[in-house]
Design an enzyme around this catalytic site. Sequence first.
Site, PDB file in Angstrom:
ATOM      1  N   SER A 196      13.738   2.500  -0.249  1.00 49.62           N
ATOM      2  CA  SER A 196      14.461   1.349  -0.801  1.00 49.62           C
ATOM      3  C   SER A 196      15.140   0.522   0.281  1.00 49.62           C
ATOM      4  CB  SER A 196      15.579   1.834  -1.716  1.00 49.62           C
ATOM      5  OG  SER A 196      15.069   2.461  -2.837  1.00 49.62           O
ATOM      6  N   HIS A 243       7.133  -0.860  -1.260  1.00 46.89           N
ATOM      7  CA  HIS A 243       8.333  -0.631  -2.071  1.00 46.89           C
ATOM      8  C   HIS A 243       8.118  -1.116  -3.507  1.00 46.89           C
ATOM      9  CE1 HIS A 243      12.865  -1.609  -2.777  1.00 46.89           C
ATOM     10  NE2 HIS A 243      12.543  -0.436  -3.281  1.00 46.89           N
ATOM     11  N   GLU A 252       7.363  -4.887  -2.688  1.00 44.41           N
ATOM     12  CA  GLU A 252       7.709  -5.433  -1.367  1.00 44.41           C
ATOM     13  C   GLU A 252       6.848  -4.701  -0.343  1.00 44.41           C
ATOM     14  OE1 GLU A 252      12.286  -6.875  -0.823  1.00 44.41           O
ATOM     15  OE2 GLU A 252      12.052  -4.746  -1.171  1.00 44.41           O
ATOM     16  N   ASN A 307      17.043  -4.931  -2.152  1.00 51.50           N
ATOM     17  CA  ASN A 307      18.305  -4.173  -2.211  1.00 51.50           C
ATOM     18  C   ASN A 307      19.422  -4.772  -1.370  1.00 51.50           C
ATOM     19  OD1 ASN A 307      17.856  -2.167  -4.157  1.00 51.50           O
ATOM     20  ND2 ASN A 307      16.352  -1.276  -2.766  1.00 51.50           N
TER      21      ASN A 307
END
Length: 285
Positions: free
Chosen positions: A119, A140, A152, A190
């Site tokens: 993450s 991701h 991602e 994130n």
Amino acid sequence: MKIKTVMVAGAGQMGSGIAQVCAMHGYAVILHDLKEEFVERGRQAIAGQLQKLVKKRRIAVTDMEQYLGRIHSSVQLKNAQKADIVIEAAVENIEIKKNLFAQLDELAAEHTILATNTSSLPITEIAAATKRSEKVIGMHFMNPVPVMKLVEIIRGLATAEDVYRLVREMAVSLEKTPVEVNDFPGFVSNRILMPMINEAIYTVYEGVASPEDVDQVMKLGMNHPMGPLALADFIGLDTCLSIMETLHSGFGDDKYRPCPLLRKYVKAGWLGKKTGRGFYTYDNA
Ligand SMILES: CC(=O)CC(=O)SCCNC(=O)CCNC(=O)[C@H](O)C(C)(C)COP(=O)(O)OP(=O)(O)OC[C@H]1O[C@@H](n2cnc3c(N)ncnc32)[C@H](O)[C@@H]1OP(=O)(O)O
Ligand SMILES: NC(=O)C1=CN([C@@H]2O[C@H](COP(=O)(O)OP(=O)(O)OC[C@H]3O[C@@H](n4cnc5c(N)ncnc54)[C@H](OP(=O)(O)O)[C@@H]3O)[C@@H](O)[C@H]2O)C=CC1
């Protein structure tokens, strides 16, 4: 090279979601975890999700059987030998991931791509634990994997162009939309999401509002599908804390300091939905 066989290392909520989506799109899947009971828990979660799709008449029982038949269990990392790509989805901890990648580098075939679903952690540092940094990449997925469209893709400093292309093509084959982002703490997703969640936790910590009211404000006021505290519970508070710590140490900026209440909950073992208690309680523990 064509990617046909995928090892998913870590059969938790993300690993089982990734394995499900890969199996539904024709890949042979090796679902790996440390113990048989963890792999079995992952398989049960996948079977449960597929049964829901059968009930909704989205897939036939024969499809479900075919998808489940494509998923093979593993508790021996040497099974990576049979994989064209390993997608690592173990816990969000740099030492565990570096250790796992060093072992995978020794055990996997020469052509095998080593991808991580981290993450927030640096892809370049994970790649440096191997002797094949050109074949290491970030892939991701978002939670819940079968529903969320985004993947991602993050290149490390040495990631080869053909490895990037193959991983991008794989994401498209899974009916996901890949977005390439650079290797900075928390990537894009994130870096933006987690400070909002952390601020929501501070809002509770400072007594501004209850978790229910914070979530109501964000759902009704900002049209978020889930409030930030329900989302934190859904992601896992241990994962949220690890991501905040990566942002904090990676940028050296106190605006990313994790809320003490988040630390306290994680220390208490209140990790959210997966342990039955976080900002809310759940009857699945
Ligand atoms: C931490 C990281 O590194 C990155 C991250 O992943 S951050 C987290 C990103 N994810 C989010 O932000 C999720 C935010 N929440 C949502 O989008 C929605 O609340 C949700 C999709 C999870 C649930 O949607 P909802 O409308 O509230 O509930 P519900 O009607 O039950 O579900 C909608 C659909 O999702 C499916 N679904 C819900 N939860 C699911 C799960 N865990 N697994 C698979 N499918 C699921 C349902 O079956 C339903 O499918 P259909 O519409 O095809 O019938
Ligand atoms: N939760 C989320 O919303 C998202 C998480 N991610 C990332 O995905 C990864 C996994 O997260 P998530 O699925 O939520 O976590 P979970 O805690 O649900 O699952 C992690 C799994 O990995 C296993 N594991 C731990 N160490 C190893 C190891 N050395 N080898 C193989 N398996 C191991 C764990 O076993 P045990 O139970 O013994 O610890 C557990 O089964 C993390 O890097 C996280 O940051 C990415 C996107 C979204």
